[in-house]
Design an enzyme around this catalytic site. Structure first.
Site, short mmCIF file in Angstrom:
data_model
loop_
_atom_site.label_atom_id
_atom_site.label_comp_id
_atom_site.label_asym_id
_atom_site.label_seq_id
_atom_site.Cartn_x
_atom_site.Cartn_y
_atom_site.Cartn_z
N CYS A 58 44.72 42.30 36.61
CA CYS A 58 43.60 42.01 35.73
C CYS A 58 42.51 43.09 35.78
CB CYS A 58 43.00 40.64 36.05
SG CYS A 58 42.72 40.36 37.82
N GLN A 63 34.54 41.17 41.37
CA GLN A 63 35.58 40.31 40.83
C GLN A 63 35.35 38.83 41.05
OE1 GLN A 63 38.86 43.69 41.89
NE2 GLN A 63 39.73 41.72 41.35
N HIS A 83 35.69 39.56 35.51
CA HIS A 83 35.46 40.67 36.43
C HIS A 83 34.52 41.70 35.81
CE1 HIS A 83 38.55 38.89 38.74
NE2 HIS A 83 39.57 39.66 38.42
N ASN A 123 38.97 37.73 33.29
CA ASN A 123 40.19 38.02 34.04
C ASN A 123 41.34 37.08 33.71
OD1 ASN A 123 38.28 36.24 35.56
ND2 ASN A 123 40.03 35.98 36.91
#
Length: 348
Positions: A132, A159, A252, A326
């Site tokens: 991702c 993240q 993210h 993500n």
């Protein structure tokens, strides 16, 4: 032989976070689906999932599940992919795999359709969906590399917890409640479930995503480095990554420093390229405090870019801020885009 106008699709890992998102997006897209199967572990078999006005019963994923399947979308973990992807291919399905199981195999295309869609046609039954954090980075970098060349990339990520799965989101939620109740926060999952030590993520930042490698980088960081070089066909590109988990539920963010090959460029030059880039939305107006954030990107399919700045010391250096959901572009939507490319270009 009559050309197909609709296709049989299987979603493997249908009850997981990414599987659920794949199903949700498929329901709202016009992919030509004849029949759809939802596959999972035996534990989740028997559940019913609504899809386009029907209720589909989840089946246990076994080798024979793929008989008659044209495209299998895998998102059930690397061990499941290693076990069942070859079986799906034997049954004639083309697999889009959302795990790390096949990403670095030399004969498996690793694809972000806005970046390297043509690689899909070289598949031998398997196409890999990148990590991702890699997906959103290369979507922003590739148009800049094509326009101005690129010599170096240094990325620091911020993240979301959902990248570690639904249970990690639950643990974050529980820790927030524990903290506000002045209780000790219980940590059992992060940074890595299988490691000996676990740290709370609520009100914290963990500079470890996945396990450490011998070179001191984590597996997540090495995925970003190696996958970026493969996707962008740039084995000589210098890349360094530091991946950090923050107490964010979705999307993210990445701070990326790049060095281009062309001299004398301005921020406006980069804006012009990014404005025209497929799948990228430029949100960058410091005078109005306009820039992307994880909250503003959540639920959306695009990769958002802002905070474009020229480095103060290096004429070829620029800094950019990249944000994307993500679970959407970083997983489910990219997977579906690959499936759509297979169909539209007759690459099955």
């Amino acid at each position: 032989m009559t050309e197909k106008t609709a296709y049989n699709i299987a979603v493997v890992g249908a009850t997981g976070a990414v599987g659920k998102k794949i199903i949700q997006i498929l329901e709202n897209k016009d992919l030509p689906i004849n029949e759809i199967k939802f596959l999972s572990s035996e534990r989740s078999a028997g559940k019913k999932i609504p899809f386009k006005g029907k209720e589909i019963t989840v089946e246990a994923a076994i080798p024979d599940s793929f008989a008659g399947v044209d495209i299998a979308l895998f998102s059930a973990g690397g061990s499941v992919s290693k076990q069942l992807v070859p079986e799906a291919v034997k049954h004639g399905a083309v697999v889009v795999d959302n795990t790390s199981a096949y990403r670095m195999d030399s004969d498996v295309p690793l694809v972000v359709p806005e970046v390297n869609q043509s690689d899909i046609q070289n598949h031998q039954g398997i196409i890999a969906n990148p990590n991702c954090s890699t997906i959103q980075m290369v979507a922003a970098l590739k148009p800049l590399k094509d326009a101005y060349g690129m010599e170096r990339v240094i990325v620091s990520t911020y993240q979301a917890v959902s990248g570690a799965g639904e249970k990690a989101n639950g643990e974050l939620d529980a820790q927030i409640n524990q903290y506000t109740a002045n209780e000790e926060m219980q940590a059992e999952l992060l940074p890595v479930k299988g490691d000996e030590k676990h740290y709370p993520i609520a009100f914290n930042a963990l500079p470890q995503i996945d396990v450490f490698q011998e070179n001191g980088y984590t597996f997540e960081e090495m995925k970003m480095i190696n996958e970026t070089k493969k996707i962008m066909h740039a084995p000589g590109l210098s890349i360094a990554a530091t991946c950090v988990r923050l107490p964010i539920f979705r999307s993210h963010a990445e701070s990326i420093y790049i060095e281009v090959e062309k001299e004398g460029l301005t921020v406006t030059d980069l804006w012009n390229v990014l404005n025209d880039a497929d799948g990228v939305v430029l949100e960058d107006d410091p005078t109005e405090q306009i820039y992307p954030t994880p909250l503003s990107a959540t639920g959306k399919e695009a990769v958002f870019v802002g905070r474009v700045r020229k480095d103060l010391d290096n004429d070829k250096g620029f800094h950019i801020w990249v944000v994307s959901d993500n679970l959407v572009k970083g997983a489910a939507w990219n997977t579906i885009q690959i499936a759509a490319s297979l169909i539209q270009n007759k690459w099955l």
